[in-house]
Write a protein that holds these residues in place. Structure first.
Motif, mmCIF file in Angstrom:
data_model
loop_
_atom_site.group_PDB
_atom_site.id
_atom_site.type_symbol
_atom_site.label_atom_id
_atom_site.label_comp_id
_atom_site.label_asym_id
_atom_site.label_seq_id
_atom_site.Cartn_x
_atom_site.Cartn_y
_atom_site.Cartn_z
ATOM 1 N N ASP A 90 42.170 -45.077 -12.082
ATOM 2 C CA ASP A 90 42.744 -46.280 -12.133
ATOM 3 C C ASP A 90 42.170 -46.377 -13.885
ATOM 4 O OD1 ASP A 90 43.886 -48.580 -12.196
ATOM 5 O OD2 ASP A 90 41.806 -49.679 -10.868
ATOM 6 N N CYS A 92 41.280 -49.617 -14.407
ATOM 7 C CA CYS A 92 41.220 -51.439 -14.058
ATOM 8 C C CYS A 92 39.352 -51.327 -14.750
ATOM 9 C CB CYS A 92 41.482 -51.956 -13.095
ATOM 10 S SG CYS A 92 41.270 -53.166 -12.674
ATOM 11 N N ASN A 93 39.224 -52.453 -15.754
ATOM 12 C CA ASN A 93 37.897 -52.883 -16.039
ATOM 13 C C ASN A 93 37.799 -54.061 -15.413
ATOM 14 O OD1 ASN A 93 37.303 -51.289 -18.005
ATOM 15 N ND2 ASN A 93 38.731 -52.211 -19.333
ATOM 16 N N ASP A 96 37.197 -53.416 -8.635
ATOM 17 C CA ASP A 96 37.578 -52.104 -8.266
ATOM 18 C C ASP A 96 39.294 -51.506 -7.850
ATOM 19 O OD1 ASP A 96 36.441 -49.014 -7.976
ATOM 20 O OD2 ASP A 96 35.241 -50.369 -5.956
ATOM 21 N N HIS A 97 39.385 -51.504 -7.858
ATOM 22 C CA HIS A 97 41.033 -51.096 -7.106
ATOM 23 C C HIS A 97 40.385 -49.205 -6.090
ATOM 24 C CE1 HIS A 97 43.609 -53.900 -8.276
ATOM 25 N NE2 HIS A 97 43.042 -53.183 -9.676
ATOM 26 N N VAL A 98 39.476 -48.881 -7.507
ATOM 27 C CA VAL A 98 39.055 -47.488 -6.279
ATOM 28 C C VAL A 98 39.115 -47.549 -5.250
ATOM 29 C CG1 VAL A 98 37.966 -45.589 -6.297
ATOM 30 C CG2 VAL A 98 39.803 -46.075 -8.844
ATOM 31 N N GLY A 99 37.242 -48.708 -4.643
ATOM 32 C CA GLY A 99 37.103 -48.897 -4.081
ATOM 33 C C GLY A 99 37.301 -49.730 -2.990
ATOM 34 N N ASP A 100 38.797 -50.428 -3.004
ATOM 35 C CA ASP A 100 39.751 -51.055 -2.161
ATOM 36 C C ASP A 100 40.448 -50.467 -1.750
ATOM 37 O OD1 ASP A 100 40.535 -53.377 -1.253
ATOM 38 O OD2 ASP A 100 41.631 -53.861 -2.928
ATOM 39 N N ARG A 111 37.324 -44.092 -11.797
ATOM 40 C CA ARG A 111 37.783 -45.283 -11.964
ATOM 41 C C ARG A 111 37.788 -44.462 -13.170
ATOM 42 N NH1 ARG A 111 34.321 -49.845 -11.259
ATOM 43 N NH2 ARG A 111 35.902 -50.955 -12.589
ATOM 44 N N PRO A 113 38.036 -46.433 -17.137
ATOM 45 C CA PRO A 113 37.863 -47.549 -17.582
ATOM 46 C C PRO A 113 38.638 -47.508 -18.799
ATOM 47 C CG PRO A 113 35.718 -47.040 -17.279
ATOM 48 C CD PRO A 113 36.291 -45.873 -16.239
#
Length: 133
Positions: A90, A92-93, A96-100, A111, A113
């Protein structure tokens, strides 16, 4: 990102990845534009990104929200792939889609970024194989 294209080329040309299923989970605000890009991006001669994708959940309408958990729930239902067998990269900046996804479903994520690179891809595969969540 040029690195992402290199990763897709490796997936398309290396026989060890022939059984890999690729999914797209995007919270794009312009899903039709995103799909057009996927349709038009040639990875190797006569193979587009669309040809390589088995599952795609793009946008933030209907069952899809700004949280990628909604996208992954649908990908899981469509594919039958257990969450703990999914590897997610991911860029995404802003969240935290990874943590989610890790806390919600046990999806392993990396991640990226600054965009996915071939090095990120190989490191992610190595950590995933070693169970280093």
């Amino acid at each position: 990102y040029p690195g992402a294209r290199l990763v897709l080329r490796e997936l398309a040309t290396n026989p060890k990845y022939k059984e890999v299923k690729i999914a797209v989970a995007s919270t794009s605000l312009e899903p039709s534009y995103s799909r057009a890009c996927i349709d038009g991006l040639e990875i190797v001669e006569d193979v587009t990104m669309r040809d390589m994708i088995s599952y795609a959940q793009i946008g933030r309408s209907g069952n899809l929200t700004s949280r990628k958990t909604s996208h992954f729930r649908l990908i899981h239902e469509q594919s039958g792939v257990p969450y703990n067998e999914m590897l997610f990269f991911d860029d995404c900046n802003w969240g935290d889609h990874v943590g989610d996804l890790q806390s919600a479903f046990g999806v392993f994520g990396v991640r990226t970024p600054n965009g996915l690179s071939l090095d990120d891809f190989h490191k992610g595969l190595k950590k995933f194989a070693a169970g280093e969540y």
